[in-house]
Design a protein around this motif. Structure first.
Motif, short mmCIF file in Angstrom:
data_model
loop_
_atom_site.label_atom_id
_atom_site.label_comp_id
_atom_site.label_asym_id
_atom_site.label_seq_id
_atom_site.Cartn_x
_atom_site.Cartn_y
_atom_site.Cartn_z
N PHE A 120 85.76 57.74 7.75
CA PHE A 120 85.68 58.64 6.73
C PHE A 120 87.64 58.84 6.34
CE2 PHE A 120 86.30 62.96 4.74
CZ PHE A 120 85.74 63.07 4.38
N ALA A 121 87.26 58.92 4.70
CA ALA A 121 89.08 58.96 4.70
C ALA A 121 89.08 60.11 2.78
CB ALA A 121 89.52 58.21 4.34
N GLY A 122 90.26 61.20 3.49
CA GLY A 122 89.81 61.95 2.09
C GLY A 122 90.01 63.20 3.30
N GLY B 12 85.47 62.90 -11.82
CA GLY B 12 85.33 61.91 -11.10
C GLY B 12 87.15 61.39 -10.73
N ARG B 13 87.60 62.59 -10.12
CA ARG B 13 89.04 62.31 -9.46
C ARG B 13 88.33 62.08 -7.45
NH1 ARG B 13 92.71 64.77 -6.58
NH2 ARG B 13 91.45 67.25 -7.33
N VAL B 14 88.03 60.81 -7.14
CA VAL B 14 87.46 60.76 -6.01
C VAL B 14 88.44 61.84 -4.89
CG1 VAL B 14 87.38 59.16 -3.70
CG2 VAL B 14 86.51 58.38 -6.01
N LEU B 15 88.20 62.31 -3.98
CA LEU B 15 88.31 63.49 -2.75
C LEU B 15 87.97 62.49 -1.66
CD1 LEU B 15 86.63 66.98 -3.76
CD2 LEU B 15 89.01 66.37 -4.44
N ALA B 16 87.20 61.91 -1.43
CA ALA B 16 87.27 61.28 -0.15
C ALA B 16 86.05 60.29 -0.16
CB ALA B 16 85.89 62.34 0.46
N GLY B 17 85.84 59.36 0.54
CA GLY B 17 84.96 58.35 1.10
C GLY B 17 84.30 57.88 2.01
N MET B 18 83.28 58.33 2.04
CA MET B 18 82.89 57.29 3.53
C MET B 18 81.80 56.42 3.72
SD MET B 18 80.17 59.96 6.29
CE MET B 18 78.50 59.78 5.04
N ASN B 19 82.57 55.18 4.34
CA ASN B 19 82.01 53.87 4.64
C ASN B 19 80.88 54.03 5.93
OD1 ASN B 19 84.54 53.25 5.07
ND2 ASN B 19 84.12 52.08 5.90
N VAL B 20 79.57 53.38 5.82
CA VAL B 20 78.90 53.62 6.62
C VAL B 20 78.15 51.45 6.45
CG1 VAL B 20 76.51 54.56 7.63
CG2 VAL B 20 78.14 55.94 6.17
N ASN B 21 78.17 50.93 7.73
CA ASN B 21 77.84 49.66 7.98
C ASN B 21 78.63 49.15 6.76
OD1 ASN B 21 77.55 50.46 10.42
ND2 ASN B 21 74.74 50.85 10.03
N VAL B 22 80.03 48.87 6.08
CA VAL B 22 80.19 48.74 4.85
C VAL B 22 81.79 47.86 4.90
CG1 VAL B 22 80.81 48.23 2.34
CG2 VAL B 22 78.86 48.92 3.59
N TRP B 23 82.41 46.93 5.65
CA TRP B 23 83.77 47.15 6.26
C TRP B 23 84.49 46.20 5.20
CZ3 TRP B 23 83.17 50.44 9.42
CH2 TRP B 23 82.44 50.33 10.92
N ASP B 24 85.49 46.45 5.89
CA ASP B 24 87.22 46.47 5.24
C ASP B 24 86.79 46.79 3.90
OD1 ASP B 24 87.18 44.40 7.27
OD2 ASP B 24 86.10 42.96 6.43
N VAL B 25 86.59 47.62 3.76
CA VAL B 25 87.28 48.82 2.75
C VAL B 25 87.88 49.95 2.55
CG1 VAL B 25 84.69 47.65 1.78
CG2 VAL B 25 84.61 50.04 2.95
N ASN B 26 87.50 50.60 3.45
CA ASN B 26 88.78 51.23 3.54
C ASN B 26 90.17 51.61 3.20
OD1 ASN B 26 89.73 53.85 5.67
ND2 ASN B 26 87.78 54.28 5.45
#
Length: 401
Positions: free
Chosen positions: A326-328, A357-371
């Motif tokens: 999780f980032a943001g 439309g302005r991204v405050l945070a993102g969470m990648n679950v079992n998806v890698w190399d995207v953080n």
């Protein structure tokens, strides 16, 4: 050049250890004193609720540095050394044995401690390496564990306990685990994950009584237990700072240079509420990455270097076969929209929280190399069409273009 200054670090956790490391790597030749209450040298806490409980992490792997690192780098590490008080006028720290150490610069990295429930009884909390050792010894086939609290730590422990064969019951006042953090859709996904692995939840309930044979809920339900773990969050350990007359609110407020309202005292780690120049808010983060980032930044600021703290908050979790980053940061009072890219049911997706439309945070679950791309998106502040956010055919790196 002779430098007779003394830099004292109160708190020998990850933030304090990284600060000491940074002071030396940046060439500071003066005296560095690192004071810790625990008997252990500095270690990292994420394995305590993950690999240490599962038995997949060697005990020696949790330490920040090798045992001889402090001697080799001339860092005066003193374990089992509580600090009793700060004298800001004399610029001294007073130890529990009533001796004192003078400082030219002081870093407070006193961390956090578990929030306690006002209910008598024999319960367990997880904060130290010894806590993790004791809990791991009780997680085995046929053991019964009741966890009060369905936050990140509670769920990580639940997953480890189930993988060790223990029966797990989780009590949570909210309607779903992580509900306040993730909202209905994503929280329901985490609830389903744990239910599929045999965890029993009691939502909308709270513990009323701790008994030797288990936990009595506020509706009279009895949850049998051999071990009861309370995981209802932590509180920053600000007592020392407050007694010294430093400004204290939710943690110790510091500017973008990690400096308190006393120009000779800095703060890092769980207690530091940092004026983050990227986010435009004062933010306190209780996670591994923040301990590293603030410890390093505070050390550079203590040396007089130009520092403007601008890191994107980051944390991660591992539960069964689910890995997440999780980032943001979502400001309090904000009501962002949620966009899912990928397959929520299969637990392979990226979630975005955005405000117009302005991204405050993102969470990648079992998806890698995207953080890293997610952090770039948060950092950019650009407005993105939600349809493009949701489209796996649009590379994440192109969303900032």
């Amino acid at each position: 050049m002779i430098d007779d200054r003394t830099f004292v670090i109160v708190g020998a956790g990850l933030a304090g250890a990284k600060a000491a490391e940074t002071l030396r790597s940046e060439g500071f030749p003066g005296r560095v004193v690192l004071l810790g209450e625990e008997t252990e040298r500095p270690y990292e806490r994420p394995p305590l609720s993950k690999g240490m409980l599962l038995g997949t992490a060697e005990r020696g792997s949790v330490y920040v540095h090798a045992a001889d690192w402090y001697r080799r780098h001339d860092v005066d590490l003193r374990t089992s050394t509580p600090v009793r008080a700060l004298d800001r006028t004399a610029r001294e720290v007073r130890l529990a044995d009533d001796s004192t150490i003078g400082y030219d610069r002081l870093l407070l990295a006193t961390g956090a401690e578990p929030r306690r429930l006002p209910i008598p009884g024999d319960v367990t909390y997880l904060r130290t390496l010894q806590d993790s050792d004791r809990l791991a010894a009780n997680l085995h086939e046929g053991a019964r564990l009741v966890i009060v609290g369905a936050g990140w730590i509670g769920l990580e422990i639940a997953a480890a306990a189930r993988e060790r064969g223990a029966a797990v019951t989780v009590i949570e006042t909210a309607p779903l685990p992580l509900h306040r953090v993730l909202g209905d859709r994503l929280a329901a996904s985490f609830a389903a994950l744990h239910a599929a692995h045999g965890v029993v939840f009691h939502f909308g309930r709270q513990a009323a009584e701790f008994r030797p044979d288990g936990v009595v809920l506020d509706d009279g339900t009895v949850c049998p237990a051999d071990t009861v773990l309370v995981a209802v969050g932590v509180r920053p350990r600000t007592d020392l700072a407050e007694a010294a007359g430093l400004a204290v609110d939710d943690g110790v407020p510091v500017d973008s240079r990690l400096r308190t309202n006393d120009p000779f005292i800095f703060a890092a780690g769980d207690i530091a509420a940092v004026d983050n120049v990227l986010l435009g808010h004062r933010v306190r983060v209780e996670h591994w990455a923040a301990a590293i980032d603030t410890g390093e930044a505070a050390a550079r600021a203590m040396l007089g270097q130009e520092v403007a703290y601008d890191r994107v908050p980051y944390f991660f979790t591992d539960q069964y076969d689910l890995g997440m980053e999780f980032a943001g940061w979502i400001p309090p009072g904000t009501d962002p929209e949620l966009v899912i890219r990928g397959d929520l049911a299969a637990r392979e997706y990226v979630a975005f929280w955005h405000d117009k439309g302005r991204v405050l945070a993102g969470m990648n679950v079992n998806v890698w190399d995207v953080n890293e791309s997610i952090q770039d998106l948060v950092r950019s502040g650009v407005e993105v069409d939600p349809a493009r956010m949701a489209d796996p055919g649009v590379p994440l790196a192109e969303l900032t273009q």
